[in-house]
Design a protein around this motif. Structure first.
Motif, short mmCIF file in Angstrom:
data_model
loop_
_atom_site.label_atom_id
_atom_site.label_comp_id
_atom_site.label_asym_id
_atom_site.label_seq_id
_atom_site.Cartn_x
_atom_site.Cartn_y
_atom_site.Cartn_z
N PHE A 35 0.83 -1.21 0.00
CA PHE A 35 0.00 0.00 0.00
C PHE A 35 0.86 1.25 0.00
CE2 PHE A 35 -3.36 -2.75 1.87
CZ PHE A 35 -4.40 -2.40 1.03
N TYR A 36 2.06 1.16 0.59
CA TYR A 36 2.86 2.35 0.82
C TYR A 36 4.05 2.47 -0.13
CZ TYR A 36 0.14 1.90 5.06
OH TYR A 36 -0.89 1.76 5.92
N LEU A 37 4.34 1.40 -0.89
CA LEU A 37 5.51 1.42 -1.77
C LEU A 37 5.07 1.61 -3.21
CD1 LEU A 37 7.28 -1.70 -0.27
CD2 LEU A 37 7.99 0.67 0.01
N THR A 38 5.92 2.29 -3.98
CA THR A 38 5.58 2.42 -5.40
C THR A 38 5.83 1.10 -6.12
OG1 THR A 38 7.75 3.37 -5.64
CG2 THR A 38 5.89 4.89 -5.71
N ASP A 39 6.84 0.38 -5.69
CA ASP A 39 7.16 -0.88 -6.36
C ASP A 39 7.62 -1.90 -5.31
OD1 ASP A 39 7.92 -2.91 -7.95
OD2 ASP A 39 9.46 -1.81 -9.06
N PRO A 40 6.80 -2.90 -5.04
CA PRO A 40 7.15 -3.86 -4.00
C PRO A 40 8.25 -4.84 -4.43
CG PRO A 40 5.13 -4.53 -5.06
CD PRO A 40 5.52 -3.22 -5.68
N ASN A 41 8.65 -4.79 -5.72
CA ASN A 41 9.59 -5.80 -6.21
C ASN A 41 10.91 -5.81 -5.46
OD1 ASN A 41 8.43 -7.39 -8.31
ND2 ASN A 41 8.19 -5.49 -9.45
N GLY A 42 11.40 -4.62 -5.09
CA GLY A 42 12.67 -4.56 -4.38
C GLY A 42 12.58 -5.30 -3.07
N LEU A 43 11.50 -5.05 -2.34
CA LEU A 43 11.28 -5.72 -1.06
C LEU A 43 11.18 -7.23 -1.25
CD1 LEU A 43 10.73 -5.33 1.92
CD2 LEU A 43 8.31 -5.04 1.38
N MET A 44 10.51 -7.64 -2.33
CA MET A 44 10.34 -9.07 -2.57
C MET A 44 11.69 -9.73 -2.88
SD MET A 44 6.88 -8.58 -4.75
CE MET A 44 6.80 -10.14 -5.56
N VAL A 45 12.46 -9.06 -3.73
CA VAL A 45 13.77 -9.61 -4.10
C VAL A 45 14.64 -9.78 -2.86
CG1 VAL A 45 15.93 -8.94 -5.21
CG2 VAL A 45 13.80 -8.83 -6.49
N LEU A 46 14.65 -8.73 -2.01
CA LEU A 46 15.47 -8.80 -0.81
C LEU A 46 14.95 -9.87 0.15
CD1 LEU A 46 16.14 -5.02 -0.14
CD2 LEU A 46 17.75 -6.75 -0.92
N LEU B 23 -2.47 -3.90 11.03
CA LEU B 23 -2.62 -2.46 11.24
C LEU B 23 -2.31 -1.70 9.95
CD1 LEU B 23 -1.08 -2.10 14.80
CD2 LEU B 23 -3.48 -1.97 14.11
N LEU B 24 -1.22 -2.11 9.28
CA LEU B 24 -0.84 -1.42 8.04
C LEU B 24 -1.93 -1.56 6.98
CD1 LEU B 24 2.93 -2.36 7.82
CD2 LEU B 24 1.96 -0.08 8.09
N THR B 25 -2.53 -2.74 6.90
CA THR B 25 -3.57 -2.95 5.90
C THR B 25 -4.77 -2.07 6.19
OG1 THR B 25 -2.90 -5.24 5.76
CG2 THR B 25 -4.97 -4.69 4.73
N LYS B 26 -5.13 -1.99 7.50
CA LYS B 26 -6.31 -1.21 7.86
C LYS B 26 -6.11 0.24 7.44
CE LYS B 26 -8.82 -0.95 11.95
NZ LYS B 26 -8.93 -1.32 13.37
N LYS B 27 -4.91 0.75 7.76
CA LYS B 27 -4.62 2.13 7.41
C LYS B 27 -4.54 2.31 5.89
CE LYS B 27 -1.29 5.24 8.79
NZ LYS B 27 0.08 5.39 9.29
N GLY B 28 -3.88 1.34 5.25
CA GLY B 28 -3.71 1.41 3.80
C GLY B 28 -5.04 1.37 3.08
N LEU B 29 -5.96 0.53 3.57
CA LEU B 29 -7.26 0.43 2.93
C LEU B 29 -8.01 1.74 3.06
CD1 LEU B 29 -8.78 -3.06 3.77
CD2 LEU B 29 -8.46 -2.02 1.53
N ARG B 30 -7.92 2.34 4.25
CA ARG B 30 -8.64 3.59 4.44
C ARG B 30 -8.13 4.61 3.42
NH1 ARG B 30 -7.65 5.14 9.98
NH2 ARG B 30 -8.29 3.03 10.51
N ARG B 31 -6.80 4.61 3.24
CA ARG B 31 -6.21 5.54 2.28
C ARG B 31 -6.69 5.24 0.86
NH1 ARG B 31 0.14 6.87 2.22
NH2 ARG B 31 0.13 5.12 0.79
N ALA B 32 -6.71 3.93 0.52
CA ALA B 32 -7.11 3.53 -0.83
C ALA B 32 -8.54 3.97 -1.10
CB ALA B 32 -6.98 2.02 -0.99
N VAL B 33 -9.42 3.86 -0.06
CA VAL B 33 -10.81 4.24 -0.26
C VAL B 33 -10.92 5.75 -0.45
CG1 VAL B 33 -13.07 4.34 0.83
CG2 VAL B 33 -11.70 2.28 0.99
N ILE B 34 -10.13 6.49 0.36
CA ILE B 34 -10.19 7.95 0.24
C ILE B 34 -9.70 8.39 -1.13
CG2 ILE B 34 -9.20 10.11 1.11
CD1 ILE B 34 -9.18 8.75 3.88
N LEU B 35 -8.59 7.76 -1.56
CA LEU B 35 -8.04 8.14 -2.87
C LEU B 35 -8.93 7.67 -4.01
CD1 LEU B 35 -4.24 7.44 -2.38
CD2 LEU B 35 -5.39 9.64 -2.60
N GLY B 36 -9.85 6.79 -3.70
CA GLY B 36 -10.74 6.30 -4.74
C GLY B 36 -10.11 5.20 -5.57
#
Lengths: 267, 265, 257
Positions: A171-182, A253-266
């Motif tokens: 929810f918070y990263l532009t590209d999760p691939n780096g995190l996945m690779v690591l 917790l991160l998902t809950k916050k992220g979802l709220r953001r996603a809903v607000i952003l539409g």
């Protein structure tokens, strides 16, 4: 419980479609296992005194590792979930009556079980017919076997909780691939994939055992082979439980916050 | 000049039944179903003709194109294009041939169209002055201008098809195969493509073999039409003849369906 | 050759359109092979030697294999992805162009991210040389070059076989990964370490030991000088591979699928 079962069934059916792929996958896993054992056999022949675990225990560890590969593999991501978070379509999931986080969990666990159940049996059967000390041997006691089963369940939960945390961070990263690779690299190094943890140098070994990666394949495989004794098992498994709770709640917790953001952003 | 003489082609398709048991059985003994794709196909196309090649799906149109372009080797029969046997002199043959598949792209997806063109120049070893001349002519006729600087993935279907046609003609082929070139295009793009094909044929004398399901293409472009069905040549005539059989208005789906029904295909 | 370089530059630029994913996949690939070598480092830290080889010598051994596989994987990517080339009918388009078929398949797809691994191999090699893995003579330098180049050749042959099988089966056979991914993992030790049967298979069937185990004996002063020329013999492997390719193309021409 029911959604676990239906995800499991769905993936099992999908997996059954690719029987040929599964067979071929098993043949490669068998060769990988054999090569690993041949390698350690060479070390064993030269330096038996410096082995942190017996050859027989090591062989069991390696065969189980090959058989369970898809059960704990870090690279086994749920790409649908990742995509839905990245593209924001995850907001639509809120329309469904289930909690999204437990849905992700159900999906991850069920898919791993389904994939592993197809590949596991033949490797285990073949490996148990290989003569000692290079084959697969049952644990010394029924108690160890029971603990192994419990630790395996905890292992799947640790891996899936870790994955859920990565999905939540998406929810918070532009590209999760780096995190996945690591994550994949770290799990290989610290989880006991490239060499079993007892073979790591001092310092690094203790560190690895404390990370979430050390609570993955390391625990059940070593309980099975006897490298973690019955007396040591409770504390190691306690650490597994700690990581499950920590990772799950952080991700939740991160998902809950992220979802709220996603809903607000539409979305 | 394209000559096809008694060409036959049969595909052997492995029969496979569901189930694990059958999967193992098919490892030991394979059963094949024979599907005849072309039966005794014979026709000649003189230089400079625009030929329409029509028939329902599965009639053998793409098999014919594949044999004529050297991708496929027929079971029997003879075939030459300007004196060359396509599947025996592949390189010499395809150097004089242009092919456009309406549903597939030959442009490189992520780079500007112009770079794809330059690459094709090198692949076909087109001499620099010839290339420049062809490129200028095609750019003018197909109105490519700014499109050349755009990556192919960012073009609309109509724009991309114009670039595809240009790409197939950069090396100045004498023969052009167009496989459903107007599929999915809007009305304006279709008209542009048709207009260009006529112009290209008039200016350069390019022989054009056109397969399509769009009878308006046929009506607008072709001086001669081959109708095939189930691998056989059913009719060799002009649009007037087709019109006589299908009724005046070729553009309707019903007329075409009637036509196919006439021949029992 | 000029045309090939043009294709290379196109693939490089295509890859660079998605710059961050390009660098990430470079990073991912290097991390995987770094982990492979770290396993050697850890075991050598504990045991000091295996089969008489030291850590710098093993670093040289793995650098050779890593460079060979990465070069082959970068340039023979078209063969690796051959199933896709066939299923998307790109092979038809290839046959419509007046250039050799195999050459065009190689041009079709390349994997520039593999250069990161070549770089890694170079670093490992330099470290190994600095740490005194080998007492150098000009002949040994030549052997080292042959090992890398012929190694790439043998891997290329493995990729080619994989592609040829695809002509008949139309899908990728995962079991062939044993000879594609396997050496990149297990080439970290000279193949002799794995015992005689493995060494025999990799000498006579898929001659990877001819570009790794045997010439290494010469480099480390454990074998006669003519072992240093064995990488050239490994190239004989390409003959049956080439014949198989022809068979595959002929099959394609008669079935068209």
């Amino acid at each position: 419980m029911k959604k676990y079962w239906s995800f499991f069934k769905m993936r099992l059916m999908a997996g059954l479609q690719y029987r040929a792929a599964a067979m071929a996958g098993m043949s490669t896993q068998f060769v990988w296992g054999a090569m690993e054992i041949l390698l350690y056999r060479a070390f064993w022949a030269e330096h038996p005194g410096q082995f942190p675990m017996g050859m027989e225990a090591l062989s069991s560890y390696i065969w189980l590792q090959q058989a369970f590969l898809t059960l704990f593999a870090m690279w086994n991501w749920e790409h649908d979930i990742l995509r839905s978070v990245k593209e924001g379509t995850v907001a639509y999931e809120l329309l469904r009556p289930t909690d999204i986080y437990s849905m992700w969990m159900a999906r991850s666990v069920a898919n791993r079980l389904a994939r592993a159940s197809l590949r596991m049996v033949p490797v285990l059967v073949v490996a148990s017919f290989i003569p000692a000390p290079y084959g697969l041997r049952l644990p010394a006691s029924p108690a160890a076997f029971a603990l192994f089963l419990l630790a395996s369940v905890l292992m799947v939960l640790v891996v899936c909780s870790y994955h859920l945390l990565v999905y939540a961070l998406t929810f918070y990263l532009t590209d999760p691939n780096g995190l996945m690779v690591l994550s994949v690299a770290a799990a290989d190094l610290l989880g006991g994939a490239i060499v079993p943890l007892p073979f790591l140098p001092d310092g690094l070994r203790q560190f690895a055992q404390l990370t979430p990666f050390g609570s993955m394949q390391n625990v059940p495989l070593r309980i099975f082979s006897g490298s973690i004794s019955l007396a040591q098992a409770p504390s190691v498994m306690g650490l597994q439980v700690f990581w499950i709770i920590t990772l799950l709640s952080a991700g939740y917790l991160l998902t809950k916050k992220g979802l709220r953001r996603a809903v607000i952003l539409g979305g | 000049m394209i000559e096809m003489q008694g060409i036959c082609k049969t595909y052997r398709v492995r029969r496979r039944e569901a189930g694990l048991g059958n999967a193992f059985k098919s490892l030991l003994s394979r059963e094949y179903t024979e599907i005849p794709a072309l039966r005794d196909m014979t026709f000649t196309v003189p230089d400079g003709q625009i030929l329409g090649y029509i028939g329902p799906n599965g009639a053998g149109k793409s098999t014919t194109i594949k044999i004529l372009s050297g991708i496929l080797r027929p079971d029997s029969g003879a075939c030459t294009v300007d004196g060359l046997v396509p599947w025996e002199n592949r390189k010499a043959h395809v150097a004089r041939l242009g092919v456009v598949f309406g549903q597939r792209s030959q442009l490189w997806w992520d780079v500007p169209v112009m770079e794809s063109f330059d690459l094709l120049r090198d692949i076909y070893r087109v001499p620099a002055p010839v290339y420049r001349e062809n490129l200028n002519r095609l750019t003018a006729l197909l109105d490519l201008g700014d499109l050349l600087k755009t990556p192919a993935r960012m073009l609309s279907l109509g724009q991309r098809m114009r670039c595809e046609i240009a790409a197939a003609l950069l090396h100045g082929p004498k023969v052009l195969f167009l496989d459903e070139p107007t599929i999915g295009l809007d009305a304006v793009s279709k008209l542009k493509v048709r207009e260009f094909i006529l112009e290209q044929n008039r200016l350069c004398g390019t022989t054009v073999l056109l397969t399509t399901h769009d009878m308006q293409d046929i009506d607008a472009l072709c001086s001669r039409v081959l109708l095939i069905g189930k691998g056989r040549l059913l009719l060799d005539g002009d649009t007037a003849q087709i019109r006589a059989m299908a009724g005046e208005d070729l553009s309707t789906e019903e007329a075409v369906a009637d036509l196919y029904r006439c021949f029992g295909i | 050759m000029k045309l090939y370089l043009k294709f290379l530059s196109i693939h490089l630029r295509s890859a660079m359109t998605y710059r961050s994913s390009f660098f990430l996949s470079c990073l991912g690939q290097v991390l995987i092979t770094t982990n492979v070598f770290l396993s050697v480092v850890f075991l050598m830290d504990r045991f000091q030697s295996i089969g008489g080889y030291t850590l710098p010598q093993l670093s040289l051994c793995y650098a050779v294999i890593l460079a060979g596989t990465s070069l082959a994987e970068c340039f023979a990517r078209g063969l690796d992805a051959f199933g896709r080339i066939l299923s998307q009918a790109q092979f038809d388009r290839i046959m419509l162009r007046p250039r050799p078929l195999l050459f065009q398949v190689l041009c079709q797809d390349m994997k520039p991210t593999m250069f990161a691994r070549v770089l890694q191999a170079a670093v490992m090699l330099i470290w190994a040389l600095g740490a005194g893995a080998v007492r150098w003579t000009p002949a040994k330098a030549l052997t080292l070059a042959l090992m890398i180049l012929c190694g790439a050749g043998v891997f290329f042959g493995v990729f080619l076989i994989n592609a040829c099988v695809t002509f008949f089966t139309l899908e990728h056979i995962e079991a062939l990964n044993i000879f594609m991914d396997g050496p990149r993992e297990y080439g970290k030790y000279p193949f002799g370490v794995y015992g005689k049967p493995v060494l025999l298979i990799l000498t006579f069937l898929v001659p990877l030991a001819l570009v790794q185990h045997w010439p290494l004996q010469f480099l480390f002063d454990r074998g006669p000088a003519w072992y240093g020329l064995l990488p050239l013999a490994a190239l004989l492997f390409l003959i049956p591979c080439g014949l198989l390719w022809r068979l595959g193309v002929r099959h394609y021409r008669s079935t068209g699928s």
